[in-house]
Scaffold this active site. Structure first.
Site, mmCIF file in Angstrom:
data_model
loop_
_atom_site.group_PDB
_atom_site.id
_atom_site.type_symbol
_atom_site.label_atom_id
_atom_site.label_comp_id
_atom_site.label_asym_id
_atom_site.label_seq_id
_atom_site.Cartn_x
_atom_site.Cartn_y
_atom_site.Cartn_z
ATOM 1 N N ALA A 211 39.982 127.221 94.563
ATOM 2 C CA ALA A 211 38.652 126.679 94.857
ATOM 3 C C ALA A 211 37.758 126.929 93.652
ATOM 4 C CB ALA A 211 38.067 127.349 96.098
ATOM 5 N N CYS B 247 36.512 138.335 97.337
ATOM 6 C CA CYS B 247 37.834 138.750 96.854
ATOM 7 C C CYS B 247 37.973 140.266 96.778
ATOM 8 C CB CYS B 247 38.144 138.122 95.494
ATOM 9 S SG CYS B 247 38.064 136.321 95.505
ATOM 10 N N ARG C 123 47.451 133.323 103.467
ATOM 11 C CA ARG C 123 47.442 133.334 102.004
ATOM 12 C C ARG C 123 47.255 134.746 101.490
ATOM 13 N NH1 ARG C 123 42.553 134.825 100.461
ATOM 14 N NH2 ARG C 123 40.708 134.129 101.605
#
Length: 286
Positions: free
Chosen positions: A209, A225, A126
């Protein structure tokens, strides 16, 4: 062609005729997306069927859910090769504690030895950086054929954000927003929803999420992140004292609203499938 993406682009607006929060129908209402380049084009001309594997109360190992996505993805590719149109799919669940790395991840954002992680650690395909999944966090994995929605990856990211923004603002009265240059959904400086996707032949997988009642302490072992100057939050942590609900009740409310808004934004109608059919899917190599 394959794409992995967790980036941002121009803001957008969704004009919609929405029913009250208490409406539990999973049929979408009229919805229209506009961006600076779209000239108010509707998402699609008809409602698409979306098979839904809803196990939102179950805590599922990440590797298992990852394998399910890949199996469904390969089945959809076979249909495309045969000029057939398979329905979209949505998997919804919680995960056992796990850290996942995206294609942009670096070990500099891990505050632990990769040879001895506090929880299982997976390198995935991803987009984006490192994140944490765990109980109390609702995860949505849409496997959608963007040929029947809009063949625009940035549009898709903004659509996923819109689902969460609607849930947070309409149900929990939280002022949710996007942040220019970043992907995800925020309340102030706290990120409540992380998004990272992969697209192969215009078929999406991975997803979003949302922290509902998540224990946020595992996020301290990473730079979530890859963003150093902002925090991570949860719905439970931001609600006022007037919300006297158990974690389970918050999960139930968030789950119901996420499904409703997902249907509205993407103009799909859910067809609930037995979870047992996922267990029969062939295992795909990670």
């Amino acid at each position: 062609m394959n794409f992995s993406l967790s980036s941002s682009i121009q803001p957008w607006t969704i004009h919609t005729s929405r029913s009250a929060v208490t409406n539990t129908s999973l049929r979408p209402t009229a919805s229209l997306i506009t961006t600076p380049d779209s000239n108010s084009l509707p998402q699609q001309s008809s409602i698409r069927k979306c098979e839904c594997y809803d196990m939102y109360k179950q805590v599922v190992p990440f590797a298992e859910a990852w394998a399910w996505q890949k199996s469904i993805l390969e089945d959809r590719k076979t249909l495309i090769d045969d000029n057939q149109d398979g329905s979209d799919t949505l998997i919804m669940l919680q995960h056992q504690p796990v850290y996942t790395l995206g294609t942009a991840s670096t070990e500099n954002n891990l505050n632990f030895d990769v040879k001895d992680p506090p929880f299982p650690l997976y390198h995935t395909e991803r987009g984006g950086e490192v994140t944490y999944h765990g109980p109390g966090q609702l995860v949505m994995y849409p496997i959608m054929n963007l040929r029947f929605h809009k063949m625009d990856l940035h549009w898709y990211l903004r659509a996923l954000e819109e689902v969460v923004i609607r849930v947070l603002s309409s149900v929990f009265d939280l002022k949710a927003s996007r942040v220019t240059g970043l992907t995800g959904v925020w309340v102030g400086d706290n990120k409540l929803a992380a998004i990272g996707i992969r697209v192969s032949r215009w078929l999406t997988y991975h997803g979003l999420a949302l922290n509902v009642s998540t224990d946020l302490s595992p996020f301290s072992r990473i730079v979530p992140c890859g963003i150093k100057d902002r925090g991570v939050g949860s719905i439970k942590g931001l609600l006022s004292d007037s919300w006297s609900m158990s974690d389970g009740e918050l999960i139930d409310i968030a789950h119901e609203s996420l499904l409703k808004e997902f249907c509205d934004v993407f103009q799909v109608e859910l067809s609930h499938q037995p979870v047992s059919s996922l267990l029969r899917l062939p295992k795909r190599k990670q």
